[in-house]
Design an enzyme around this catalytic site. Structure first.
Site, PDB file in Angstrom:
ATOM      1  CG  HIS A  50      34.010  39.038  43.603  1.00  0.00           C
ATOM      2  ND1 HIS A  50      33.480  37.684  43.808  1.00  0.00           N
ATOM      3  CD2 HIS A  50      35.207  39.119  43.639  1.00  0.00           C
ATOM      4  CE1 HIS A  50      34.608  36.958  44.079  1.00  0.00           C
ATOM      5  NE2 HIS A  50      35.628  37.742  43.748  1.00  0.00           N
ATOM      6  NE  ARG A  75      37.689  41.924  39.853  1.00  0.00           N
ATOM      7  CZ  ARG A  75      37.665  41.648  41.143  1.00  0.00           C
ATOM      8  NH1 ARG A  75      38.939  41.390  41.887  1.00  0.00           N
ATOM      9  NH2 ARG A  75      36.757  41.486  42.042  1.00  0.00           N
ATOM     10  CG  ASP A  89      34.746  43.033  19.915  1.00  0.00           C
ATOM     11  OD1 ASP A  89      36.091  43.591  19.585  1.00  0.00           O
ATOM     12  OD2 ASP A  89      34.446  42.029  19.587  1.00  0.00           O
ATOM     13  CD  GLU A 154      42.164  37.474  42.585  1.00  0.00           C
ATOM     14  OE1 GLU A 154      41.727  38.226  44.038  1.00  0.00           O
ATOM     15  OE2 GLU A 154      41.840  37.462  41.661  1.00  0.00           O
ATOM     16  CG  ASP A 180      39.973  35.870  46.538  1.00  0.00           C
ATOM     17  OD1 ASP A 180      39.616  34.908  46.983  1.00  0.00           O
ATOM     18  OD2 ASP A 180      39.486  36.731  45.844  1.00  0.00           O
TER      19      ASP A 180
END
Length: 266
Positions: A50, A75, A89, A154, A180
């Protein structure tokens, strides 16, 4: 010269004698990340879901946070295996994946963070910061030790499957997202609705029964403390952008006439 990576968030949780408190990094600013990293919090969540963050900004934040004791967790935006490979990576050792609702999804995520034959992660350690360009001895064979995977529950489907999701081998912990979850329960924007809180606590119980740590997002101090009292192992209690927004609003409120059109929020 051989190098050694820092302990994972999984290890920090296992060794902790108290719940771990952290905050979100959503601005994409390396300066904000460094300020927050030096604040004394246990962990920081660099958000790609987000927030306006891409691979380059995540890399830069991982680099500046590395000078401090706070553990960075990234996240990712989704459960896409290609994006997960790229973030790993970059040198991210700790991942949080949003919107995990089934055991099949959790199992596929475990495969995404592991090299063959146990998974599908593409091999590029010689080219990547993850293995410090092959300066970490035996990285390919020990990569699982350097990566921790947390999944975010969520919605109601995920909450109902929390015990099975948490029990998946390779899932190191569960993070609950009340925002959520509230939306999926028909009470959008009401993260502290009694039904939402009850569902969060049911996920706590299910995850702990599976022997895994569980965390939660809670900006409201009273709710954060209630979740800590209920057994949360790790919490997020603020965000760089929220601290700036509320702080600048407080300055405006202190020095300017009140504006009835300004909407307060957490």
């Amino acid at each position: 010269m051989p190098l050694h990576l820092t302990p994972t968030f999984r290890e920090h949780l296992a060794e902790a004698s108290r719940p771990l408190a952290g905050m979100w990094l959503c601005s994409g600013s390396t300066l904000a990340a460094e300020i927050c990293a030096g604040a004394g919090l246990d962990w920081l969540l660099i958000d790609m879901e987000h927030s306006p963050q891409g691979l380059e900004s995540v890399l830069a934040q991982l680099q500046v946070v590395a000078a401090y004791s706070a553990t960075p967790v990234v996240r990712v935006a989704s459960d896409d295996a290609v994006n997960i490979k790229q973030v790993l990576d970059l040198g991210a050792q700790n991942l949080l994946v949003p919107m995990v609702s089934t055991t099949a999804q959790a199992e596929q995520l475990v495969r995404a963070v592991r090299y063959p034959p146990r998974g599908i992660r593409g091999v590029g350690s010689a080219l990547a910061r993850s293995a410090r360009w092959n300066r970490v001895p035996g990285y390919l064979t020990s990569a699982d030790e350097h990566v921790s995977l947390f999944v975010q529950i969520e919605n109601t489907a995920g909450a109902g499957s929390a015990a099975d999701i948490a029990a998946v081998d390779g899932v190191d912990g569960v993070f609950v997202g009340p925002s959520d979850l509230a939306a999926s329960m028909g009470v959008l924007g009401q993260q502290t609705h009694p039904d939402v809180v009850a569902t969060v606590l049911s996920v706590f119980a299910a995850v702990h029964a599976a022997g895994k740590p569980v965390g939660v997002n809670a900006f409201d101090p009273a709710q954060a403390q209630a979740y800590l009292d209920a057994g949360a192992d790790f919490v997020l209690v603020g965000a760089d952008v929220a601290v700036l927004a509320r702080g600048s609003e407080a300055l405006a409120a202190r020095y300017l006439p009140a504006d009835p059109e300004v909407r307060q929020s957490y």
